[in-house]
Design a protein around this motif. Structure first.
Motif, PDB file in Angstrom:
ATOM      1  N   ASN A 250     -42.735   7.624  -0.279  1.00  0.00           N
ATOM      2  CA  ASN A 250     -41.737   8.384  -1.022  1.00  0.00           C
ATOM      3  C   ASN A 250     -40.816   7.488  -1.833  1.00  0.00           C
ATOM      4  N   GLU A 251     -40.626   6.224  -1.401  1.00  0.00           N
ATOM      5  CA  GLU A 251     -39.697   5.332  -2.078  1.00  0.00           C
ATOM      6  C   GLU A 251     -40.349   4.490  -3.173  1.00  0.00           C
ATOM      7  N   LEU A 252     -41.624   4.179  -3.045  1.00  0.00           N
ATOM      8  CA  LEU A 252     -42.306   3.343  -4.025  1.00  0.00           C
ATOM      9  C   LEU A 252     -42.516   4.079  -5.336  1.00  0.00           C
ATOM     10  N   LYS A 253     -42.276   3.381  -6.439  1.00  0.00           N
ATOM     11  CA  LYS A 253     -42.498   3.946  -7.760  1.00  0.00           C
ATOM     12  C   LYS A 253     -43.367   2.989  -8.561  1.00  0.00           C
ATOM     13  N   PRO A 254     -44.233   3.504  -9.402  1.00  0.00           N
ATOM     14  CA  PRO A 254     -45.088   2.616 -10.203  1.00  0.00           C
ATOM     15  C   PRO A 254     -44.256   1.800 -11.182  1.00  0.00           C
ATOM     16  N   LYS A 255     -44.635   0.528 -11.410  1.00  0.00           N
ATOM     17  CA  LYS A 255     -43.931  -0.376 -12.317  1.00  0.00           C
ATOM     18  C   LYS A 255     -44.942  -1.240 -13.049  1.00  0.00           C
ATOM     19  N   THR A 256     -44.772  -1.347 -14.367  1.00  0.00           N
ATOM     20  CA  THR A 256     -45.661  -2.166 -15.183  1.00  0.00           C
ATOM     21  C   THR A 256     -44.994  -3.501 -15.473  1.00  0.00           C
ATOM     22  N   VAL A 257     -45.678  -4.594 -15.161  1.00  0.00           N
ATOM     23  CA  VAL A 257     -45.159  -5.930 -15.414  1.00  0.00           C
ATOM     24  C   VAL A 257     -45.948  -6.540 -16.559  1.00  0.00           C
ATOM     25  N   ILE A 258     -45.226  -6.974 -17.611  1.00  0.00           N
ATOM     26  CA  ILE A 258     -45.870  -7.594 -18.774  1.00  0.00           C
ATOM     27  C   ILE A 258     -45.608  -9.085 -18.739  1.00  0.00           C
ATOM     28  N   ILE A 259     -46.635  -9.872 -18.723  1.00  0.00           N
ATOM     29  CA  ILE A 259     -46.512 -11.329 -18.728  1.00  0.00           C
ATOM     30  C   ILE A 259     -46.764 -11.819 -20.144  1.00  0.00           C
ATOM     31  N   PRO A 260     -45.783 -12.458 -20.783  1.00  0.00           N
ATOM     32  CA  PRO A 260     -45.964 -12.919 -22.174  1.00  0.00           C
ATOM     33  C   PRO A 260     -47.001 -14.008 -22.266  1.00  0.00           C
ATOM     34  N   ASP A 261     -47.644 -14.093 -23.457  1.00  0.00           N
ATOM     35  CA  ASP A 261     -48.660 -15.115 -23.674  1.00  0.00           C
ATOM     36  C   ASP A 261     -48.058 -16.497 -23.753  1.00  0.00           C
ATOM     37  N   THR A 262     -46.837 -16.605 -24.276  1.00  0.00           N
ATOM     38  CA  THR A 262     -46.190 -17.903 -24.421  1.00  0.00           C
ATOM     39  C   THR A 262     -44.880 -17.898 -23.678  1.00  0.00           C
ATOM     40  N   GLU A 263     -44.413 -19.095 -23.361  1.00  0.00           N
ATOM     41  CA  GLU A 263     -43.157 -19.233 -22.656  1.00  0.00           C
ATOM     42  C   GLU A 263     -42.008 -18.728 -23.506  1.00  0.00           C
ATOM     43  N   GLU A 264     -41.131 -17.925 -22.916  1.00  0.00           N
ATOM     44  CA  GLU A 264     -40.016 -17.357 -23.650  1.00  0.00           C
ATOM     45  C   GLU A 264     -39.044 -18.449 -24.060  1.00  0.00           C
ATOM     46  N   SER A 265     -38.615 -18.382 -25.299  1.00  0.00           N
ATOM     47  CA  SER A 265     -37.694 -19.397 -25.800  1.00  0.00           C
ATOM     48  C   SER A 265     -36.288 -19.115 -25.317  1.00  0.00           C
ATOM     49  N   SER A 266     -35.592 -20.195 -24.949  1.00  0.00           N
ATOM     50  CA  SER A 266     -34.208 -20.071 -24.515  1.00  0.00           C
ATOM     51  C   SER A 266     -33.242 -20.219 -25.678  1.00  0.00           C
ATOM     52  N   GLU A 267     -33.781 -20.409 -26.900  1.00  0.00           N
ATOM     53  CA  GLU A 267     -32.937 -20.600 -28.062  1.00  0.00           C
ATOM     54  C   GLU A 267     -32.426 -19.265 -28.582  1.00  0.00           C
ATOM     55  N   PRO A 268     -31.343 -19.268 -29.322  1.00  0.00           N
ATOM     56  CA  PRO A 268     -30.845 -18.046 -29.937  1.00  0.00           C
ATOM     57  C   PRO A 268     -31.843 -17.497 -30.937  1.00  0.00           C
ATOM     58  N   ASP A 269     -31.722 -16.217 -31.257  1.00  0.00           N
ATOM     59  CA  ASP A 269     -32.649 -15.585 -32.175  1.00  0.00           C
ATOM     60  C   ASP A 269     -32.535 -16.154 -33.582  1.00  0.00           C
ATOM     61  N   GLY A 270     -31.386 -16.624 -33.963  1.00  0.00           N
ATOM     62  CA  GLY A 270     -31.222 -17.124 -35.318  1.00  0.00           C
ATOM     63  C   GLY A 270     -30.131 -18.144 -35.432  1.00  0.00           C
ATOM     64  N   VAL A 271     -30.133 -18.839 -36.569  1.00  0.00           N
ATOM     65  CA  VAL A 271     -29.125 -19.867 -36.764  1.00  0.00           C
ATOM     66  C   VAL A 271     -27.833 -19.312 -37.340  1.00  0.00           C
ATOM     67  N   ASN A 272     -27.853 -18.060 -37.808  1.00  0.00           N
ATOM     68  CA  ASN A 272     -26.645 -17.512 -38.411  1.00  0.00           C
ATOM     69  C   ASN A 272     -25.477 -17.504 -37.438  1.00  0.00           C
ATOM     70  N   GLU A 273     -25.742 -17.223 -36.175  1.00  0.00           N
ATOM     71  CA  GLU A 273     -24.692 -17.255 -35.173  1.00  0.00           C
ATOM     72  C   GLU A 273     -24.444 -18.685 -34.708  1.00  0.00           C
ATOM     73  N   GLU A 274     -25.497 -19.449 -34.555  1.00  0.00           N
ATOM     74  CA  GLU A 274     -25.378 -20.786 -33.977  1.00  0.00           C
ATOM     75  C   GLU A 274     -24.708 -21.774 -34.918  1.00  0.00           C
ATOM     76  N   PHE A 275     -24.924 -21.631 -36.224  1.00  0.00           N
ATOM     77  CA  PHE A 275     -24.451 -22.625 -37.173  1.00  0.00           C
ATOM     78  C   PHE A 275     -23.303 -22.119 -38.035  1.00  0.00           C
ATOM     79  N   ALA A 276     -22.335 -21.497 -37.404  1.00  0.00           N
ATOM     80  CA  ALA A 276     -21.096 -21.177 -38.095  1.00  0.00           C
ATOM     81  C   ALA A 276     -20.254 -22.450 -38.150  1.00  0.00           C
ATOM     82  N   VAL A 277     -19.739 -22.779 -39.344  1.00  0.00           N
ATOM     83  CA  VAL A 277     -18.977 -24.009 -39.509  1.00  0.00           C
ATOM     84  C   VAL A 277     -17.673 -23.936 -38.717  1.00  0.00           C
ATOM     85  N   ASN A 278     -17.397 -24.983 -37.957  1.00  0.00           N
ATOM     86  CA  ASN A 278     -16.181 -25.051 -37.155  1.00  0.00           C
ATOM     87  C   ASN A 278     -15.143 -25.958 -37.825  1.00  0.00           C
TER      88      ASN A 278
END
Length: 385
Positions: A24-52
């Motif tokens: 009664n407690e178990l529910k079906p769950k789909t696990v997707i394993i990506p083909d490549t290692e997930e990047s830890s970098e930000p999605d884009g440089v627009n946020e990362e490279f704001a001039v300080n």
């Protein structure tokens, strides 16, 4: 019913209740394993490279300083002094404080910092001839890697491979028609000389860029006023061309890896050539010069002469382009090891133009444009948030 039989029935009943409860407690769950290692970098440089902030690197002496590049995330190194006395000095870019590393005796110096910031190759003048030396910045010790260098050699650029293993310098021999270059391997303390058919002394001043694996190189040739990038293999003691392309000689050329090169074509296209499938991919148009980050993940470039951008280099694509500075034609661009800062020097497009300013960002940048324009070519550092 025996005692043992009764125990088996009890165990069976208990297991039945447990299984029913879990179902009664178990529910079906789909696990997707990506083909490549997930990047830890930000999605884009627009946020990362704001001039300080922007830091100018004022010369503490007579304006005869030459910034060579980054030695770590907080310091650059330069060659300072006058015709009588010069020295290599560490510079803390935030405080513009200087620390001498080594004094040198040369009145005219050509020096090149390795990309990893650990060694400097430079010529030192002697009474009769000159020497090409290698300075270890970790202990300030130097070794001679080429002796009896004749004067004209000093006109030629010293060039490092991107992995800082090879340093090359072009040489001229009046007895031999073709020019050549010497590649010194600092890892194995050895050197090789390569002949380049049809390469003359005038063209040698552009230097030679050698691949990290030491198996190929890029040189510049001049024909009918047109500059050509020649990419070729190093075989034995010779250079064998495999690719030629007219280029903008001011636009820089570099290796992305041992099989791909990147350059600015004569028409201003930022392009990649892949030797594995002999294809050319055009990434951007109207480019003047560029510089890759040390990890080859990001790129800084000038477009339409006076505007500087940064972006992410992903495969054969430029993504998340961001303008960071306007009003400067760059002579030198170099990323810091952590990709959080860019060292720049250059000139204003026109003397009558207003002072260059940081490109607009979501928050105002803290800058000192008045200081930047006091001396043309004065180097400065853009620090990102």
């Amino acid at each position: 019913m025996s005692h043992s039989t009764f125990r088996l029935i009890v165990v069976f009943v208990l297991l039945s209740f447990l299984i029913a409860g879990c179902t009664n407690e178990l529910k079906p769950k789909t696990v997707i394993i990506p083909d490549t290692e997930e990047s830890s970098e930000p999605d884009g440089v627009n946020e990362e490279f704001a001039v300080n902030k922007i830091y100018t690197l004022a010369d503490p002496g007579d304006g005869n300083g030459d910034i060579l590049g980054w030695i770590d995330q907080k310091q650059v190194i330069g060659l300072y002094g006058n015709d009588q006395s010069r020295s290599f000095e560490r510079v803390d870019y935030k405080y513009n404080s200087h620390q001498e590393i080594k004094a040198v005796k040369s009145s005219k110096q050509m020096a090149k910092l390795a990309p990893d910031g650990m060694h400097i190759a430079y010529f030192e003048n002697k009474e009769i001839t000159n020497q090409l030396k290698l300075l270890d910045l970790a202990n300030s010790k130097e070794i001679v890697i080429q002796d009896n260098v004749v004067g004209p050699y000093l006109l030629n650029a010293l060039t490092w491979s991107n992995n800082s293993q090879y340093v090359t310098n072009a040489v001229e021999n009046e007895k031999v028609k073709d020019g050549s270059f010497i590649a010194y391997d600092i890892l194995h303390n050895s050197s090789n000389q390569y002949q380049v058919p049809g390469w003359n002394f005038r063209e040698m001043s552009f230097g030679v860029k050698i691949s990290d694996d030491g198996k190929s190189a890029m040189i510049i040739k001049v024909a009918d006023g047109q500059y050509k990038l020649i990419y070729g293999e190093l075989k034995g003691s010779g250079f064998v061309s495999i690719f030629e392309q007219p280029i903008n000689v001011d636009g820089t050329y570099d290796y992305i890896n041992d099989n791909q090169i990147i350059f600015v074509s004569a028409g201003g296209a930022l392009s990649i050539y892949d030797r594995r499938n002999t294809t050319i991919t055009n990434l951007l148009e109207h480019i003047n010069a560029f510089q890759l980050s040390k990890d080859r993940k990001y790129i800084a470039y000038s477009k339409d002469q006076e505007e500087i951008f940064v972006a992410k280099l992903q495969g054969n694509n430029i993504i998340n382009e961001k303008s960071i500075y306007k009003g400067l034609i760059p002579f030198h661009m170099q990323w810091s090891p952590d990709n959080k800062k860019i060292l720049l020097s250059g000139r204003k497009p026109y003397a009558s133009e207003a002072a260059p300013v940081p490109a607009a960002s979501r928050e105002p940048a803290v800058a000192a444009p008045a200081q930047i324009t006091t001396i043309d070519n004065l180097p400065f550092i853009i620090e990102f948030k």
